[in-house]
Scaffold this active site. Structure first.
Site, PDB file in Angstrom:
ATOM      1  N   CYS A   1     -29.618  -3.472 -66.708  1.00 51.85           N
ATOM      2  CA  CYS A   1     -29.921  -4.179 -65.457  1.00 51.85           C
ATOM      3  C   CYS A   1     -30.334  -3.219 -64.333  1.00 51.85           C
ATOM      4  CB  CYS A   1     -28.712  -4.990 -65.005  1.00 51.85           C
ATOM      5  SG  CYS A   1     -27.285  -3.957 -64.629  1.00 51.85           S
ATOM      6  N   GLN A   2     -30.391  -1.910 -64.612  1.00 52.48           N
ATOM      7  CA  GLN A   2     -30.619  -0.953 -63.514  1.00 52.48           C
ATOM      8  C   GLN A   2     -31.855  -1.266 -62.683  1.00 52.48           C
ATOM      9  OE1 GLN A   2     -29.908   0.045 -66.632  1.00 52.48           O
ATOM     10  NE2 GLN A   2     -28.726   1.933 -66.677  1.00 52.48           N
TER      11      GLN A   2
END
Ligand SMILES: C[S@@+](CC[C@H](N)C(=O)[O-])C[C@H]1O[C@@H](n2cnc3c(N)ncnc32)[C@H](O)[C@@H]1O
Length: 402
Positions: free
Chosen positions: A88-89
């Site tokens: 999800c960065q």
């Protein structure tokens, strides 16, 4: 407006009968896989690149092959479901914001579609998990891209934002789950149960979670719960808990954090056999899917013939992505369903915090108080009083410090 209510048939088993076989991609410490396995699925392979997570998986899923880097997987092994809680960065509000389409890490989800396309028989189900910010980042282009990939691969889809608190764990954790199916109606799996958000009301002694690292523009305030745990790269900074009863401030232990994600306490302990494993455990816990959320989805997939009832309305081009939607073949519908599908009572935070929970250090408390005092934030007055007194007394002096 359409009324959707019907019985699902034949959803339980893989299209080839028998126990549903699961392949997990981006497995981390296995939150998604653990919940699905508890629902009755059998994990036949995982794909995880991180050495600490791989070490934990080796201990927790003995005999299950780890295919490692998804980029190196030609095709997934034969299975009925592929589950991917992908990085999800590039999507997190706190992240770099490149999104799925341009982000190197979140864009790895492409590899899932590639590896599926090379399978002799595509799985019946796909399950994706990520942060709800995907719905609004860059005007929702990330979710539009995901929908397009799923449809091009021949699947119908449904997604829903689900809060882990709905399943009895006092951890406010809203996550987007997208379920896709080749022959079934995934909306009848995901859109079951709709309890209006039953957020607990604060009483005199109710513990509250907050981010002591914040205090300028927000607190992450959570009543009888902790705010969402996040993956931390270098520094251990889990949320703190204010306990009005004892007028103090504590941090959850790593085992408390595991329990607050629905894992067995000590689930990731094997990571400490490797150098740097202590921090790695916090990172893995912060990254994980809450086990009860995936258990609920798995039980809905595996359960046959259950009725779901919901209302949906066509979503038109240019309209914002809602918190729940479904579609296929280019048609999209907004579903009127909330984020609390579970049926369990909200567990109390007190029961999750162990007696060994360390006190928030004086330095951390003083820094937080300084930020809070110069902000416009308005936490309960008693909280502020307790914090001032705590700092005046030197914090949790004499006890374990953060
Ligand atoms: C959001 S976490 C997944 C959490 C997991 N779904 C769970 O429930 O615990 C993303 C994971 O993807 C892994 N990852 C990143 N790049 C990868 C790659 N190329 N191949 C396999 N795994 C990768 C990371 O190490 C991280 O553990």
């Amino acid at each position: 407006m359409t009324e959707n209510s019907r019985t699902r048939e034949g959803a339980a088993k893989g299209s080839r009968g028998g126990t549903m076989r699961l392949v997990g991609a981006f497995t981390g410490m296995g939150g998604l896989e653990t919940g699905l396995a508890r629902a009755g699925m059998r994990t036949v392979a995982v794909a995880e690149i991180d050495p600490f997570a791989s070490h934990v998986l080796g201990r927790r899923l003995p005999g299950v092959p780890n295919l490692s880097d998804v980029c190196g997987i030609e095709a997934f092994p034969d299975c009925e479901i592929v589950a991917a809680g992908f990085p999800c960065q590039d999507i997190s509000q706190a992240g770099h914001g490149k999104g799925i389409v341009h982000g190197e890490r979140s864009g790895l989800v492409r590899q899932v579609f590639r590896a599926i396309s090379n399978m002799p028989a595509r799985p019946e189900w796909l399950l994706f998990e990520n942060v709800p910010f995907l719905l609004s980042q860059h005007g929702g282009s990330g979710v539009a891209w995901l929908v397009q990939q799923v449809e091009s691969a021949g699947y119908r889809w449904a997604y829903r934002v689900i809060d882990s608190r709905a399943f009895g764990i006092p951890h406010r954790r809203r996550r987007l789950f997208m379920l896709a199916s080749r022959t079934q109606s995934p909306e009848h799996v995901l859109f079951d149960g709709d309890r209006a958000a039953q957020s607990p009301i604060r009483g005199e002694d109710t513990p509250c979670g907050f981010y002591w690292t914040e205090g300028k523009t927000g607190l992450g305030w959570a009543v009888d719960a902790i705010p969402p745990m996040r993956a931390m790269s270098k520094v251990i900074s889990p949320p703190a808990i204010w306990r009005p009863e004892s007028a103090d401030f504590v941090l959850p232990t790593i085992e408390d954090a595991e329990a607050l994600q629905g894992f067995e306490r000590g689930w990731s302990a094997a990571a400490t056999e490797l150098k740097g494993g202590k921090n790695a455990r916090w990172k893995m816990v912060g990254n994980a899917v809450s086990v009860p959320a995936s258990l609920w989805i798995g039980s809905r997939i595996v359960g046959e013939g259950e009725r779901s009832s919901f209302r949906s309305v066509e979503l038109l081009e240019g309209q914002r992505w809602p918190a729940a939607a479904h579609g296929g073949g280019g048609r999209r519908y907004r579903a009127e369903i909330g984020e609390w599908p579970g049926s369990e009572a909200h567990g109390t935070l007190r029961d999750f915090i162990s007696p060994e929970a360390p006190q928030l250090s004086f330095r951390a408390a003083r820094g937080f108080l300084g930020r809070l005092e110069s902000s416009y934030l308005k936490p309960p007055e008693l909280f502020r009083e307790h914090l001032r007194a705590y700092v005046a007394q030197g914090g949790g002096a004499g006890r374990l410090a953060a």
